[in-house]
Design an enzyme around this catalytic site. Structure first.
Site, PDB file in Angstrom:
ATOM      1  N   HIS A   1     -12.022  -4.481   9.596  1.00 38.32           N
ATOM      2  CA  HIS A   1     -12.517  -4.225   8.235  1.00 38.32           C
ATOM      3  C   HIS A   1     -13.744  -3.335   8.209  1.00 38.32           C
ATOM      4  O   HIS A   1     -14.513  -3.380   7.245  1.00 38.32           O
ATOM      5  CB  HIS A   1     -12.857  -5.558   7.550  1.00 38.32           C
ATOM      6  CG  HIS A   1     -11.703  -6.192   6.848  1.00 38.32           C
ATOM      7  ND1 HIS A   1     -10.493  -6.378   7.456  1.00 38.32           N
ATOM      8  CD2 HIS A   1     -11.562  -6.664   5.586  1.00 38.32           C
ATOM      9  CE1 HIS A   1      -9.666  -6.971   6.598  1.00 38.32           C
ATOM     10  NE2 HIS A   1     -10.290  -7.140   5.465  1.00 38.32           N
TER      11      HIS A   1
ATOM     12  N   GLU B   1       0.812  -1.230   0.000  1.00 36.53           N
ATOM     13  CA  GLU B   1       0.000   0.000   0.000  1.00 36.53           C
ATOM     14  C   GLU B   1       0.834   1.263   0.000  1.00 36.53           C
ATOM     15  O   GLU B   1       0.539   2.222  -0.721  1.00 36.53           O
ATOM     16  CB  GLU B   1      -0.955   0.005   1.194  1.00 36.53           C
ATOM     17  CG  GLU B   1      -2.153  -0.935   1.058  1.00 36.53           C
ATOM     18  CD  GLU B   1      -1.836  -2.389   1.335  1.00 36.53           C
ATOM     19  OE1 GLU B   1      -0.689  -2.714   1.726  1.00 36.53           O
ATOM     20  OE2 GLU B   1      -2.740  -3.237   1.174  1.00 36.53           O
TER      21      GLU B   1
END
Ligand SMILES: Cc1ncc(C[n+]2csc(CCOP(=O)(O)OP(=O)(O)O)c2C)c(N)n1
Ligand SMILES: Cc1ncc(C[n+]2csc(CCOP(=O)(O)OP(=O)(O)O)c2C)c(N)n1
Ligand SMILES: [Mg+2]
Ligand SMILES: [Mg+2]
Lengths: 329, 329, 329, 329
Positions: free
Chosen positions: D131, D62
């Site tokens: 999440h 990322e």
């Protein structure tokens, strides 16, 4: 010959255990898939079907006092570690009888008593925890290992690099168990790594590292024992590249468009369960009735687990904010 | 009571030393805490005193060593992890937010994370945009974390032990401009509580709420206003999460006016939460809207005159209090 | 012999340029140290003294259209790139005539016209920018390289790993120039890396990588030319480990406790400037008057730069919030 | 005007496709955007249409690929970087905060960063603590960034192009529960502005302020309240940074009551800033304190009943409006 009798017996017994455990994970997850379609299980569900030899072989090599860190694809590791099937399934049902009291779900199975540190849904997120657990063992003079499972996709994360370097630099007692199933979601190994020989990459940090046939439970078990001996002995961390394959989609959401069916079929030929069954048959260690007995036992256990999960209570809504902070006694 | 002239830096060192002495599960880990003597000389001499196992220099791997601290806490240690500055903590944020703050809850109460993370914060030393962040408000947003900000020499010495006794992760923010601050310190080492805000200066006309690096200028402003006959009550939050609403409201319901001073960028800083809470709980007691004195919304510039213009100054606080108290007292 | 005449001439000329550039950086930074003590320059100041051969040799090998990314220790790269000394010094004075209009200071020198992308104060923070610049060149069909300078300490950061893998995987036209000066603040190479052979570590990503004597400007220049040829040619990234040493402390704040003076003296024997001077003398390429001429020129340039910096205007405070967002025309 | 029944997901795809078609500097980069078809199938089919150079699958890195997007923008491209979910953006936060947001200012206006970062945000799908983050408020705190949150199909289609035309970095938050939302979409593709909030439902009795994933339940609540004769004005912020104070104040000064709905954890969420701003600018127009409806301060639990209890529900909004309007209209 009679001389081999006892040896054969122990081998037979041991292989039957390995088979039983792999089948147990397989049957459990096949059921989970059904239950997901039946909307009994929700959220993300990542199945391990095809990779059972890795969990059974490697987790089996750990001692009860040794810690274990896993990923969101951790049903196999949890079951192999001895987390009761009932509490795992109850967790996926979101019941307070679940191993995380319904707060974690499939991706966050925990069992402190068994030193099962979970269930982590951030790729690579578990690695630093594992080296920290290893550091704690070292600083407290415990000659034991911590096992850390992660996928080959995690090897691209910066955290992987930082943890490999730190573990090697400080010679921490950690076994890095990389489950190379060749895909990170839809991204094939060669599309995410310039160096696809992951054991070679790991050895560049100055730790013993080698590839293992992750479809052969006995090979995995032997490699794990060898690596753990080094780790426990103060030899620093070891890295195992466990070459395996997931037979099913990444998750229940995944339409599996990125690999062709032929490849999947090709790998199914190496199904770790069929492989062991074949070997045991040749060794005369397994009869049809043995197999039936195992299957019967498993379906009974599964049925009981489902019943318990169905019947399990829900955590009271008033307890929503419990466990945000520790309860002062 | 006998006192010794001590700097904030020395007070922190005393606190770390006594923690290391009292509890052998405690260790200090971070970049250059050992051989360099600590980036801000806080840990100077501790390596020689406690050795490299307990005063651990780490590589430049923020995510790995912060995560390793979490793992070590799970493994029975009591780590003090030093992140050199809040600016670099962005690289470890995943570990803090997704592991340290969530493990207890995700595991249904099984895994608490007893660790302290210390970091320098704030601007004021012409270090420019990448080295001048004040992100206390960000951290104070995360359930599962406790956030403290010692603004005095007593708190610099007393908060660490209390934080280490906490079963959950505590983050301690040390403002970079405070290390050299010196004053008399009571020799009788005692831990301080980290739950309550404190009134640093009593007053009846307006409540000035601040923390950490801006307490000094808030007291200066109060002094100046006293000259004009405006008696400002100055509150030091000390704990940024949880916030001690009771102390704030007790004051505001007496003064009917509140001004929040926060070095963070105005929009979305901790000052916004404090303003909202006061309005929610004391709306009908307020004679004027809650005022905020924050940093200009600009990456902190290097040039002295620009940096000063960007940061809260005593005169800004004085003006804000004047606005809040304009319509008579 | 006369036949060598022209060749010798060009060599002599070129070496004189290299010497002039290294001396220029050296004298500039010696002056910066003085100015820091005189409080004309503030914030962090990281000197490059001892490492000049790296910037002069490597930056000199770049073409004007090729991009360059550096760190907070970037005075040498900026000057070698042709960023006017006047604007660099004015920046450290915080003047609007500075190359970043006084907003960046020593750690954030920028010059878009010269494709000098700065000045990054987060260790490893510049690497992703460099691979992105390389990606842009590739996607727009420009056959050119981007050079990325960083210290050996950055090699421990996760970002290093991610960028090396991505650059190699996508065969991006980037030259990774690792300035291995053996210390990251107070942390020696061997205390931060399990694998201290950094070229070997880099080659594990599947890119050409080799160590270079970073105290020999000609060796650096040759290596840079060789590596850049590969990179520009679509051969993917290259990595150079430039072995060097900083003669001064990490920054003006650093008491330099972590290495013994003998080691520093040992390295000063390899001063890149003395080295080149010696070589040129043997080659008969440098007379005392040449050297005096160079020094005279430099002190004139430096004097002019200081005068300009002193006289340079400050950015108006009203412009504080300019350049947070682009100005719409 | 002819319309076509379209999902939010398809609207985003149309927007990406037309951007790729209109401007060849535009490309899409992220994890599984290509072969997998996009984690949420947004980019399904685009790889086949535009090829792997412009629809770039990245490794799990990322920080590197987000930073590479910044570098590519500096190099003349117009990247659309997809971070699969906001949860993983923590790993790229340093690049976003310290490079994307600061380069323009640190360089004194020389380097703007024209890129769009898209990410999924929010809870509601039983994905548990790691999440389910809603960190829009965090990003909205950072000067140099522009933050938008398309809550409708029109905005899903229209905002991207406007964002790509912006010279500075824009972050676009797509709530995970919106992708399947379907409705008629005007075939005449047109860009929408990203500066202004919009009134989604006019009303005179109270102002309901929200954005992104909670617009739907806010409109439901308004509907229910209308049944009781309470006419609520519902405002969709659309732009979270900068905030469109004018639209908010215009409404609040008419309704004298405001309720903010924000899926973020209450303390320090964007709702706090909105509450503070309204009170600062309309204190004497308010008949009641600004109410906030946010998520409970707990890591999002997996179990459905617990997750629902943790997230804002229509009934919570109805209750808040009732509290705000209690004392007669
Ligand atoms: C930091 C982060 N990025 C992205 C994701 C989304 N994601 C979940 S699993 C996965 C693939 C991981 O692949 P691998 O590490 O090989 O493990 P596998 O799923 O194959 O067992 C991705 C991209 C995530 N959970 N965390
Ligand atoms: C991410 C990050 N962590 C820590 C720091 C503090 N710091 C600044 S320079 C430095 C040492 C870097 O060493 P190296 O990469 O070898 O470069 P050198 O200073 O030797 O040129 C450290 C730790 C930082 N700026 N950024
Ligand atoms: Mg995989
Ligand atoms: Mg170095």
């Amino acid at each position: 010959m009679t001389a081999d009798g006892p040896a054969n017996e122990t081998r037979a017994k041991h292989h039957r255990e390995l088979l039983q455990q792999m089948l147990r994970i397989r049957r459990f997850e096949e059921k989970c898939a059904e239950l997901y379609s039946a909307a009994k299980i929700r959220g993300f569900l990542h199945l391990y079907v095809g990779e059972e030899a890795v969990a059974v072989g490697a987790v089996g090599a750990l001692r009860p006092e040794e810690a274990l860190v896993s990923t969101y694809r951790e049903h196999g590791h949890a079951l192999a570690r001895g987390v009761p099937m009932e509490s795992v399934l109850a967790e996926m049902y979101g019941r307070s009888t679940g191993c995380s009291r319904g707060r974690g779900g499939s991706m966050h199975l925990f069992d402190a008593a068994r030193r099962f540190y979970g269930g982590n849904a951030i790729v690579g997120g578990g690695l630093p925890l594992a080296i920290g657990l290893g550091l704690a063992d070292r600083m407290q003079g415990r000659r034991q290992a911590t096992a850390c499972f992660f996928g080959e996709g995690a090897v691209a994360e910066g955290e992987f690099h930082e943890c490999m370097n730190l573990a090697s630099l400080w010679r921490l007692p950690v076994l890095f168990a990389c489950e190379n199933n060749r895909y990170a979601m839809g991204t094939a190994l060669a599309r995410s790594h310039a160096q696809t020989d992951l054991a070679l990459r790991a050895s560049s940090y100055g730790m013993p590292a080698w590839p293992v046939d992750g479809m052969d439970v006995i090979a995995v078990e032997e490699a794990a024992h060898r690596a753990l001996a080094v780790v426990r002995d103060g030899g620093g961390p070891c890295f195992l590249e466990l070459r395996t394959y997931r037979f099913r989609a990444h998750s229940m959401y995944d339409p599996d468009r990125y690999r062709d069916k032929a490849e999947v079929e090709q790998w199914k030929v190496h199904d770790p369960i069929d492989g062991l069954i074949g070997r045991m048959r040749t060794d005369g260690d397994l009869t049809d009735s043995d197999l039936e007995a195992i299957e019967r036992e498993l379906s009974d256990e599964l049925a009981a687990a489902m019943e318990a999960a169905e019947a399990g209570p829900l955590e009271p809504v008033e307890d929503l904010t419990r466990f945000v902070y520790s309860e002062r006694s | 009571m006998t006192t010794t002239e001590t700097t904030y830096r020395e007070a922190l060192r005393v606190a770390i030393r006594s923690a290391l002495t009292r509890d052998d599960r405690v260790f200090l880990m971070g970049e250059d805490v050992g051989r360099y003597g600590g980036c801000f000389a806080v840990s100077l001499g501790l390596l020689e005193e406690f050795g490299p196992e307990r005063i651990r220099d780490t590589p430049l791997s923020e995510s790995a060593f912060v995560g390793a601290g979490i793992g070590a806490a799970l493994g029975g240690m009591r780590p003090i992890v030093e992140i050199m500055t809040v600016n670099f903590s962005l690289l470890a944020l995943d570990q803090i937010v997704n592991n340290a703050a969530t493990l207890l809850h995700m595991s249904g109460g099984q895994l608490n994370v007893p660790m302290v993370i210390r970091m320098t914060t704030g601007a004021g030393r012409q270090l420019a945009a990448q080295h001048s962040h004040s992100l206390e408000g960000w951290y104070a947003h995360i359930p599962g974390l406790r956030i403290v900000a010692p603004a005095t020499i007593e708190d610099a010495r007393g908060m660490l032990w209390t934080a280490l006794c906490d079963p959950d992760p505590v983050i301690m923010f040390e403002h970079g401009t405070l290390y050299a601050m010196s004053g008399p310190l009571d020799d009788a080492v005692q831990a301080v509580d980290i739950d309550k805000a404190v009134v640093r200066r009593p007053g009846r006309d307006a409540t000035l709420i601040t923390y950490g690096g801006t307490l000094r200028i808030s007291l200066l402003a109060a002094e100046e206003l006293a000259g004009e006959g405006v008696e400002v009550e100055v509150i030091d939050l000390r704990s940024l999460r949880p916030l001690d609403d009771a102390t704030l409201l007790d004051s505001v319901t007496r003064t009917h006016r509140a001004v929040v001073v926060d070095e963070g960028w105005r929009s979305g800083s901790l000052s916004a939460e404090i303003s909202a809470r006061i309005t929610e709980q004391a709306f009908f007691d307020l004679d004027a809207p809650v005022e905020r004195v924050c940093s200009e919304e600009v990456p902190t510039p290097y040039a002295k005159h620009l940096e000063e213009a960007a940061l809260p100054q005593p005169s800004d606080i004085v003006d804000a209090v004047r606005r809040a108290t304009r319509d008579g007292r």
